[in-house]
Design a protein around this motif. Structure first.
Motif, PDB file in Angstrom:
ATOM      1  N   PRO A 154       0.838  -1.199   0.000  1.00  0.00           N
ATOM      2  CA  PRO A 154       0.000   0.000   0.000  1.00  0.00           C
ATOM      3  C   PRO A 154       0.875   1.251   0.000  1.00  0.00           C
ATOM      4  N   VAL A 155       0.289   2.341  -0.484  1.00  0.00           N
ATOM      5  CA  VAL A 155       1.071   3.580  -0.633  1.00  0.00           C
ATOM      6  C   VAL A 155       1.650   4.033   0.704  1.00  0.00           C
ATOM      7  N   HIS A 156       0.871   3.849   1.778  1.00  0.00           N
ATOM      8  CA  HIS A 156       1.369   4.361   3.060  1.00  0.00           C
ATOM      9  C   HIS A 156       2.516   3.529   3.615  1.00  0.00           C
ATOM     10  N   GLN A 157       2.818   2.392   2.961  1.00  0.00           N
ATOM     11  CA  GLN A 157       3.981   1.613   3.407  1.00  0.00           C
ATOM     12  C   GLN A 157       5.212   1.879   2.537  1.00  0.00           C
ATOM     13  N   LYS A 158       5.064   2.744   1.554  1.00  0.00           N
ATOM     14  CA  LYS A 158       6.211   3.116   0.733  1.00  0.00           C
ATOM     15  C   LYS A 158       7.076   4.115   1.508  1.00  0.00           C
ATOM     16  N   TRP A 159       8.377   3.991   1.338  1.00  0.00           N
ATOM     17  CA  TRP A 159       9.292   4.863   2.087  1.00  0.00           C
ATOM     18  C   TRP A 159       9.116   6.328   1.707  1.00  0.00           C
ATOM     19  N   TRP A 160       8.798   6.548   0.403  1.00  0.00           N
ATOM     20  CA  TRP A 160       8.728   7.932  -0.050  1.00  0.00           C
ATOM     21  C   TRP A 160       7.465   8.628   0.427  1.00  0.00           C
ATOM     22  N   PHE A 161       6.457   7.869   0.830  1.00  0.00           N
ATOM     23  CA  PHE A 161       5.202   8.481   1.259  1.00  0.00           C
ATOM     24  C   PHE A 161       5.420   9.316   2.518  1.00  0.00           C
ATOM     25  N   TRP A 162       5.997   8.676   3.546  1.00  0.00           N
ATOM     26  CA  TRP A 162       6.197   9.389   4.808  1.00  0.00           C
ATOM     27  C   TRP A 162       7.331  10.387   4.703  1.00  0.00           C
ATOM     28  N   THR A 163       8.328  10.066   3.850  1.00  0.00           N
ATOM     29  CA  THR A 163       9.408  11.041   3.631  1.00  0.00           C
ATOM     30  C   THR A 163       8.853  12.317   3.024  1.00  0.00           C
ATOM     31  N   GLY A 164       7.950  12.154   2.050  1.00  0.00           N
ATOM     32  CA  GLY A 164       7.342  13.320   1.412  1.00  0.00           C
ATOM     33  C   GLY A 164       6.529  14.133   2.393  1.00  0.00           C
ATOM     34  N   ILE A 165       5.741  13.447   3.212  1.00  0.00           N
ATOM     35  CA  ILE A 165       4.932  14.167   4.200  1.00  0.00           C
ATOM     36  C   ILE A 165       5.837  14.922   5.176  1.00  0.00           C
ATOM     37  N   GLY A 166       6.901  14.250   5.602  1.00  0.00           N
ATOM     38  CA  GLY A 166       7.842  14.902   6.515  1.00  0.00           C
ATOM     39  C   GLY A 166       8.462  16.133   5.893  1.00  0.00           C
ATOM     40  N   ALA A 167       8.840  16.015   4.621  1.00  0.00           N
ATOM     41  CA  ALA A 167       9.465  17.153   3.949  1.00  0.00           C
ATOM     42  C   ALA A 167       8.495  18.319   3.844  1.00  0.00           C
ATOM     43  N   VAL A 168       7.238  18.019   3.513  1.00  0.00           N
ATOM     44  CA  VAL A 168       6.237  19.079   3.382  1.00  0.00           C
ATOM     45  C   VAL A 168       6.005  19.768   4.732  1.00  0.00           C
ATOM     46  N   VAL A 169       5.907  18.976   5.805  1.00  0.00           N
ATOM     47  CA  VAL A 169       5.665  19.550   7.131  1.00  0.00           C
ATOM     48  C   VAL A 169       6.833  20.435   7.550  1.00  0.00           C
ATOM     49  N   VAL A 170       8.062  19.923   7.356  1.00  0.00           N
ATOM     50  CA  VAL A 170       9.246  20.686   7.778  1.00  0.00           C
ATOM     51  C   VAL A 170       9.360  21.974   6.981  1.00  0.00           C
ATOM     52  N   SER A 171       9.218  21.863   5.637  1.00  0.00           N
ATOM     53  CA  SER A 171       9.370  23.066   4.819  1.00  0.00           C
ATOM     54  C   SER A 171       8.238  24.052   5.101  1.00  0.00           C
ATOM     55  N   GLY A 172       7.033  23.547   5.345  1.00  0.00           N
ATOM     56  CA  GLY A 172       5.917  24.435   5.668  1.00  0.00           C
ATOM     57  C   GLY A 172       6.148  25.171   6.969  1.00  0.00           C
ATOM     58  N   THR A 173       6.679  24.450   7.966  1.00  0.00           N
ATOM     59  CA  THR A 173       6.959  25.085   9.249  1.00  0.00           C
ATOM     60  C   THR A 173       8.019  26.170   9.094  1.00  0.00           C
ATOM     61  N   VAL A 174       9.082  25.841   8.360  1.00  0.00           N
ATOM     62  CA  VAL A 174      10.153  26.821   8.149  1.00  0.00           C
ATOM     63  C   VAL A 174       9.615  28.041   7.418  1.00  0.00           C
ATOM     64  N   ALA A 175       8.796  27.802   6.371  1.00  0.00           N
ATOM     65  CA  ALA A 175       8.237  28.918   5.603  1.00  0.00           C
ATOM     66  C   ALA A 175       7.332  29.772   6.484  1.00  0.00           C
ATOM     67  N   ALA A 176       6.520  29.121   7.318  1.00  0.00           N
ATOM     68  CA  ALA A 176       5.614  29.880   8.187  1.00  0.00           C
ATOM     69  C   ALA A 176       6.396  30.745   9.153  1.00  0.00           C
ATOM     70  N   VAL A 177       7.465  30.167   9.727  1.00  0.00           N
ATOM     71  CA  VAL A 177       8.281  30.937  10.677  1.00  0.00           C
ATOM     72  C   VAL A 177       8.918  32.128   9.976  1.00  0.00           C
ATOM     73  N   LEU A 178       9.453  31.885   8.766  1.00  0.00           N
ATOM     74  CA  LEU A 178      10.113  32.972   8.054  1.00  0.00           C
ATOM     75  C   LEU A 178       9.122  34.051   7.654  1.00  0.00           C
ATOM     76  N   LEU A 179       7.925  33.638   7.222  1.00  0.00           N
ATOM     77  CA  LEU A 179       6.960  34.625   6.752  1.00  0.00           C
ATOM     78  C   LEU A 179       6.355  35.452   7.880  1.00  0.00           C
ATOM     79  N   THR A 180       6.285  34.868   9.040  1.00  0.00           N
ATOM     80  CA  THR A 180       5.670  35.608  10.143  1.00  0.00           C
ATOM     81  C   THR A 180       6.685  36.415  10.931  1.00  0.00           C
ATOM     82  N   ARG A 181       7.898  36.500  10.430  1.00  0.00           N
ATOM     83  CA  ARG A 181       8.916  37.284  11.122  1.00  0.00           C
ATOM     84  C   ARG A 181       8.949  38.734  10.650  1.00  0.00           C
TER      85      ARG A 181
END
Lengths: 208, 144
Positions: A154-181
């Protein structure tokens, strides 16, 4: 009829029922996904042993090969190597076949010398790893078992699935912090002076 | 550049502007973009005025405020049409204007085309403190 001709019939009638796995070569060829396996087994049928061994060796490199396919590849490679009097390679192939399917049996057409070598390898393997034998498996009708197909994870057992979600969360958090500064006031100038950081956020728009 | 890309870019710009002014109540009102065909801006002409030049006054008479004269120290905040700073920057990045005397300041921006024609204008008011950088986001609109 000579008495020796009655021996196979007598063995057939009086021997206990066996459930060991005898590979159906036609079926393996028909259902095989690996091209090298198909070609190698076809070469065996054509008695082109040298090319057959090459093909099956290539097939054995494939890690995605199902156990039955691996056993078939190694078994027939062993038979062909033995026919070419390459005993060492035949032993190696037979061992690989038994590792893939421990209760494997030779096809009925196998020559006595093949059968002897094959059983020798089976005995040697059992002597080396007796704990690996699994008598429960002998109760299965392996010859009629459908060929195992590749499992679709299943897709959720693919390594890239959770890696992608992690990357999106991390980059979104960084972008939010930078934009709200934007409201912060980092130091600048001094000596009775300040400064202004100007950001222009517009394009110029015109009626077409 | 396709219209879809322009639309996306403009919406992103609005979102970024909203983030940039979220903590800066002195930055002035947000102006809404008109989403029509885009003409590229070649440069931005930025001027900083004193407390006497509020945005409504500057935008009401922009030509009068496009002065080339820099204020003398005694002229700051004294209803004199002079500027505290004047810079011309390329579009895209944030520009830092240094050496501003603390107080209520007005930033007036004019978007210029390749032939130095005025394409757009924007204004924002900001409080500058000693040794600090005041952030301000200007959203320019079509100069009619």
């Amino acid at each position: 009829m000579r008495p020796t001709h009655l021996l196979p019939l007598a063995l057939l009638l009086f021997s206990p029922p066996t459930f060991a796995r005898v590979l159906d070569l036609d079926r393996v060829v028909e259902e095989a996904q690996n091209t090298d396996l198909k070609n190698g087994l076809a070469r065996y049928a054509d008695l082109d042993f040298a090319e057959g061994i090459k093909g099956l060796e290539q097939a054995l490199v494939d890690r995605g090969l199902a156990p039955v396919e691996r056993a078939a590849a190694a078994l027939y490679a062993g038979l062909m190597a033995h026919s070419l009097d390459d005993v060492a390679r035949a032993k190696d192939f037979f061992t690989q076949a038994l590792e893939a399917v421990p209760d494997l049996e030779l096809p009925p057409e196998a020559a006595p010398k093949d059968r002897a070598l094959f059983e020798e390898m089976r005995s040697a393997r059992r002597a080396q790893a007796p704990e690996k034998s699994d008598p429960v498996k002998l109760e299965l009708d392996w010859a009629n078992e459908p060929m195992p197909s590749a499992k679709v994870e299943p897709v959720h057992q693919k390594w890239w699935f959770w890696t992608g979600i992690g990357a999106v969360v991390v980059s979104g958090t960084v972008a939010a912090v930078l934009l709200t500064r934007g409201g912060e006031t980092p130091a600048c100038g001094g000596g009775g002076r300040g400064c202004i950081d100007v950001t222009i956020s517009a394009l110029r728009w015109r009626t077409p | 550049m396709s219209r879809r890309a322009l639309l996306f870019g403009s919406l992103l710009g609005v979102a970024l502007a909203a983030c940039g002014t979220a903590h800066d109540e002195d930055a002035g009102p947000m102006l809404i973009l008109e989403l029509r065909g885009a003409v590229p801006v070649a440069s931005h002409d930025l001027r900083v005025y004193g407390a006497d030049a509020r945005c409504d006054a500057v935008l009401g008479e922009p030509g009068a405020w496009l002065t080339a004269r820099k204020c003398e120290p005694e002229e700051i905040d004294q209803l004199v049409r002079c500027h505290l700073a004047h810079v011309v920057v390329k579009p895209g990045a944030t520009s830092r204007i240094e050496g501003i005397t603390p107080g209520n300041r007005t930033v007036f921006a004019v978007g210029k085309g390749a032939a130095d024609e005025t394409l757009s204008r924007g204004c924002a008011e900001v409080v500058v403190r000693d040794g600090e950088a005041a952030a301000v986001t200007l959203t320019l609109v079509d100069a009619q």
